[in-house]
Design an enzyme around this catalytic site. Structure first.
Site, PDB file in Angstrom:
ATOM      1  N   ASP A   1      -5.766  -1.564   1.290  1.00  0.00           N
ATOM      2  CA  ASP A   1      -6.935  -1.018   1.992  1.00  0.00           C
ATOM      3  C   ASP A   1      -8.162  -0.964   1.086  1.00  0.00           C
ATOM      4  O   ASP A   1      -9.092  -0.187   1.302  1.00  0.00           O
ATOM      5  CB  ASP A   1      -6.653   0.371   2.572  1.00  0.00           C
ATOM      6  CG  ASP A   1      -7.573   0.685   3.757  1.00  0.00           C
ATOM      7  OD1 ASP A   1      -7.843  -0.222   4.562  1.00  0.00           O
ATOM      8  OD2 ASP A   1      -8.046   1.832   3.874  1.00  0.00           O
TER       9      ASP A   1
ATOM     10  N   ASN B   1      -1.623   5.613   9.556  1.00  0.00           N
ATOM     11  CA  ASN B   1      -3.083   5.759   9.584  1.00  0.00           C
ATOM     12  C   ASN B   1      -3.678   5.140  10.839  1.00  0.00           C
ATOM     13  O   ASN B   1      -3.252   4.072  11.281  1.00  0.00           O
ATOM     14  CB  ASN B   1      -3.716   5.116   8.347  1.00  0.00           C
ATOM     15  CG  ASN B   1      -3.243   5.762   7.059  1.00  0.00           C
ATOM     16  OD1 ASN B   1      -2.687   5.106   6.189  1.00  0.00           O
ATOM     17  ND2 ASN B   1      -3.451   7.057   6.924  1.00  0.00           N
TER      18      ASN B   1
ATOM     19  N   ASP C   1      -2.073   4.985  -1.979  1.00  0.00           N
ATOM     20  CA  ASP C   1      -3.064   5.264  -3.025  1.00  0.00           C
ATOM     21  C   ASP C   1      -3.175   6.760  -3.300  1.00  0.00           C
ATOM     22  O   ASP C   1      -4.125   7.211  -3.903  1.00  0.00           O
ATOM     23  CB  ASP C   1      -4.425   4.697  -2.625  1.00  0.00           C
ATOM     24  CG  ASP C   1      -4.919   5.257  -1.291  1.00  0.00           C
ATOM     25  OD1 ASP C   1      -4.205   6.076  -0.670  1.00  0.00           O
ATOM     26  OD2 ASP C   1      -6.009   4.863  -0.860  1.00  0.00           O
TER      27      ASP C   1
ATOM     28  N   GLY D   1     -11.336   3.800   3.443  1.00  0.00           N
ATOM     29  CA  GLY D   1     -10.836   2.740   2.586  1.00  0.00           C
ATOM     30  C   GLY D   1     -10.427   3.300   1.240  1.00  0.00           C
ATOM     31  O   GLY D   1     -10.321   4.512   1.037  1.00  0.00           O
TER      32      GLY D   1
END
Length: 230
Positions: free
Chosen positions: A118, A63, A92, A154
């Site tokens: 995050d 990322n 996630d 996020g």
């Protein structure tokens, strides 16, 4: 480092920027874990910083960095190939795909992949909107995106939920997934033997799980803070 009274433990910067090499060397000299991230660096930039300056880590690998390339090698090529560089990663089901997580865990030596969350202020909130720092964010399915452009900004997913999802999606033992979020970060921070392990002399910060990783009890400093002994 001086202004932080010694509390500064890790710093992320783009190693290709002017002056970054000197900052990496100085931070490393002072015991700060210097990390590459939010970067368009080449693999050569990263390798040079690791060999000459003390760069030790790569922040949320995959990322906010140049992607893998088979000829023009990037920061990601270096992150996967250089064993001495540990890599944090977010799992996630939004930031990193299953295949990318598999690639990372195959590429890095044991203990060199560190699971992070995050998580932002939206963690645990229901789907909807959040106004924070003058910006409006949309929360949906654990993802947090900037409303005006849809950019991922996020996560609303906890680290423990990341452990659960990683164990399920990659079909790895829960213990292995937990190690990525406990023993691995303790090793990175130089706290191996004090955190992330259950043994005499280690911190008595413990979480007792059921087989499905449901939390049954939590201890902080040896004191029960969640659950009961029955």
């Amino acid at each position: 480092h001086r202004a932080g009274a010694g509390l500064l433990r890790i710093m992320t910067l783009a190693p290709e920027l002017p002056g970054a090499a000197a900052v990496i060397r100085e931070g490393s000299r002072r015991g700060v874990i210097m990390s590459a991230g939010h970067s368009e660096a080449s693999a050569a930039d990263v390798a040079r910083a690791a060999l000459d300056g003390g760069l030790r880590h790569v922040t949320h690998v995959f990322n906010a960095m140049a992607p893998l390339h088979h000829r023009h090698e990037t920061i990601l090529n270096a992150a996967l190939a250089i064993d001495r560089l540990s890599c944090s990663f977010i799992y996630d089901r939004a930031h990193v795909s299953v295949g990318s997580a598999v690639l990372l865990l195959k590429a890095k030596p044991p203990g060199q992949a560190v699971l992070v969350s995050d998580a932002v202020a939206a963690m645990g909130m229901a789907d909807g909107e959040l106004k924070c720092d003058g910006e409006t964010y949309v929360i949906r399915n654990g993802q947090v995106r900037v409303k005006k452009n849809g950019r991922l900004a996020g996560s609303a997913t906890s680290l423990l939920e990341g452990v659960r999802r990683l164990a399920e999606d990659l079909a790895i033992p829960p213990r292995a997934a937990l190690d990525l979020a406990t023993r691995a970060p303790a090793r990175l921070l130089g706290l191996e033997g004090k955190l992330g392990v259950l043994k005499p002399g280690a911190a008595a910060d413990l979480v007792l799980f059921a087989k499905d990783l449901d939390v049954r009890m939590t201890f902080v400093g040896g004191e029960l803070t969640h659950g009961n002994h029955r």
